[in-house]
Design a protein around this motif. Structure first.
Motif, mmCIF file in Angstrom:
data_model
loop_
_atom_site.group_PDB
_atom_site.id
_atom_site.type_symbol
_atom_site.label_atom_id
_atom_site.label_comp_id
_atom_site.label_asym_id
_atom_site.label_seq_id
_atom_site.Cartn_x
_atom_site.Cartn_y
_atom_site.Cartn_z
ATOM 1 N N LEU A 58 -7.024 0.452 -6.704
ATOM 2 C CA LEU A 58 -5.836 0.838 -5.944
ATOM 3 C C LEU A 58 -5.879 2.294 -5.483
ATOM 4 O O LEU A 58 -5.214 2.657 -4.500
ATOM 5 N N LEU A 59 -6.664 3.112 -6.144
ATOM 6 C CA LEU A 59 -6.769 4.512 -5.734
ATOM 7 C C LEU A 59 -7.494 4.663 -4.397
ATOM 8 O O LEU A 59 -7.431 5.712 -3.762
ATOM 9 N N LEU B 167 2.430 -4.821 -9.867
ATOM 10 C CA LEU B 167 1.526 -4.360 -8.815
ATOM 11 C C LEU B 167 2.215 -3.377 -7.878
ATOM 12 O O LEU B 167 1.638 -2.353 -7.505
ATOM 13 N N SER B 168 3.457 -3.653 -7.513
ATOM 14 C CA SER B 168 4.163 -2.744 -6.602
ATOM 15 C C SER B 168 4.381 -1.379 -7.255
ATOM 16 O O SER B 168 4.304 -0.342 -6.594
ATOM 17 N N ALA B 169 4.628 -1.371 -8.562
ATOM 18 C CA ALA B 169 4.806 -0.105 -9.277
ATOM 19 C C ALA B 169 3.488 0.653 -9.391
ATOM 20 O O ALA B 169 3.477 1.890 -9.445
ATOM 21 N N PRO C 112 -0.279 3.521 -5.448
ATOM 22 C CA PRO C 112 -0.162 4.981 -5.333
ATOM 23 C C PRO C 112 0.382 5.386 -3.973
ATOM 24 O O PRO C 112 -0.207 6.188 -3.245
ATOM 25 N N LEU C 113 1.550 4.812 -3.624
ATOM 26 C CA LEU C 113 2.170 5.020 -2.317
ATOM 27 C C LEU C 113 3.657 5.253 -2.506
ATOM 28 O O LEU C 113 4.242 4.815 -3.496
ATOM 29 N N HIS D 101 9.199 2.218 -2.723
ATOM 30 C CA HIS D 101 8.735 1.673 -1.450
ATOM 31 C C HIS D 101 9.913 1.267 -0.566
ATOM 32 O O HIS D 101 11.034 1.087 -1.048
ATOM 33 N N ARG D 102 9.638 1.065 0.713
ATOM 34 C CA ARG D 102 10.543 0.340 1.598
ATOM 35 C C ARG D 102 10.252 -1.139 1.361
ATOM 36 O O ARG D 102 9.154 -1.596 1.544
#
Length: 255
Positions: A52-53, A73-75, A78-79, A100-101
């Motif tokens: 994910l990085l 996964l959403s947590a 790195p966004l 996130h949006r």
């Protein structure tokens, strides 16, 4: 052009990648899966990652993963302040991390990796907290030829529940029908025109009006014969349950 990153490698992810990669208005920037081997056959077509990085900037991040994995996964992404959507019928919009949006891009269809899918017959149910995000997701759905429907979480939840009845449970009944025909060496294929006509009929009539059969007619003699013919107690229980349900719906007296 809308840039998309797909996360996951299941049936929905695979079909979304396939249709997006054929669409001029969409660019699949990356395809992530924690087990990169399952998507390695596409390494010459799209950038595949298992870290994910290494994730890059995109317009939409689609979490096409199991329901249980959406929150974690959403947590882990790195966004921040990016449009992250899931494809689930039963997971809340708010299970996506609040950094996130958040949105939902839910295709109502049954997906198998080996089956071809015509997305013009796949309604996409869209949910988003912000109007601009909704419009972007709608544009994404239209780009692959899908009809769109703006729904809220409660509507999506009941649609998913109903989908289990009309798809998953119906398919199990097909399986039982297949077992019954096999028991006497009859061909299940002979039933396929009936299956098609039944599905076709509800395009024009309500399921209530389309109902036929011995339970609807209250043909007790035929029902008893069917029950006597069934060798499996499990199949008998299912037959009785569905017969009673039809009788209740159509005001018939039970056996």
């Amino acid at each position: 052009m809308i840039s998309v990153t797909i996360l996951g490698a299941g049936n929905v992810a695979s079909h979304l990648y396939k249709v997006f990669s054929k669409t001029e208005q969409v660019f699949v920037k990356q395809w992530y899966n924690r087990s990169i081997g399952s998507i390695s056959t596409h390494k010459n077509e799209v950038e595949i990652i298992d870290d994910l990085l290494k994730i890059k900037e995109a317009d939409v991040y689609i979490l096409a993963v199991s329901d249980d994995a959406v929150k974690t996964l959403s947590a882990s992404l790195p966004l921040e302040n990016k449009l992250v959507v899931h494809t689930s019928g039963s997971v809340s919009l708010y299970d996506i991390d609040k950094k996130h949006r958040r949105g939902v891009f839910y295709p109502i269809q049954t997906f198998s990796k080996t089956a071809e899918i015509d997305f013009s017959n796949v309604p996409i149910c869209i949910e988003a907290l912000k109007s601009n995000d909704y419009q972007l997701l709608k544009k994404l759905a239209i780009s692959i030829g899908s009809p769109t429907k703006k729904i809220n979480s409660d509507q999506r939840r009941v649609l998913h529940l109903a989908a289990v009845f009309v798809n998953n449970f119906t398919n199990q009944l097909y399986r039982i029908g297949h077992e019954i025909t096999e028991s006497e060496g009859a061909e299940f294929d002979v039933l396929k025109p009936l299956i098609m006509e039944t599905a076709k009929k509800v395009q024009d009539f309500s399921p209530y009006m389309a109902q036929t059969g011995p339970a609807k007619r209250n043909d007790k003699k035929t029902i008893r014969k069917h029950l006597k013919s069934l060798e499996s107690e499990h199949h008998k229980d299912i037959y009785k349950l569905l017969t009673e349900s039809i009788q209740r719906t159509h005001g018939r007296k039970k056996l």
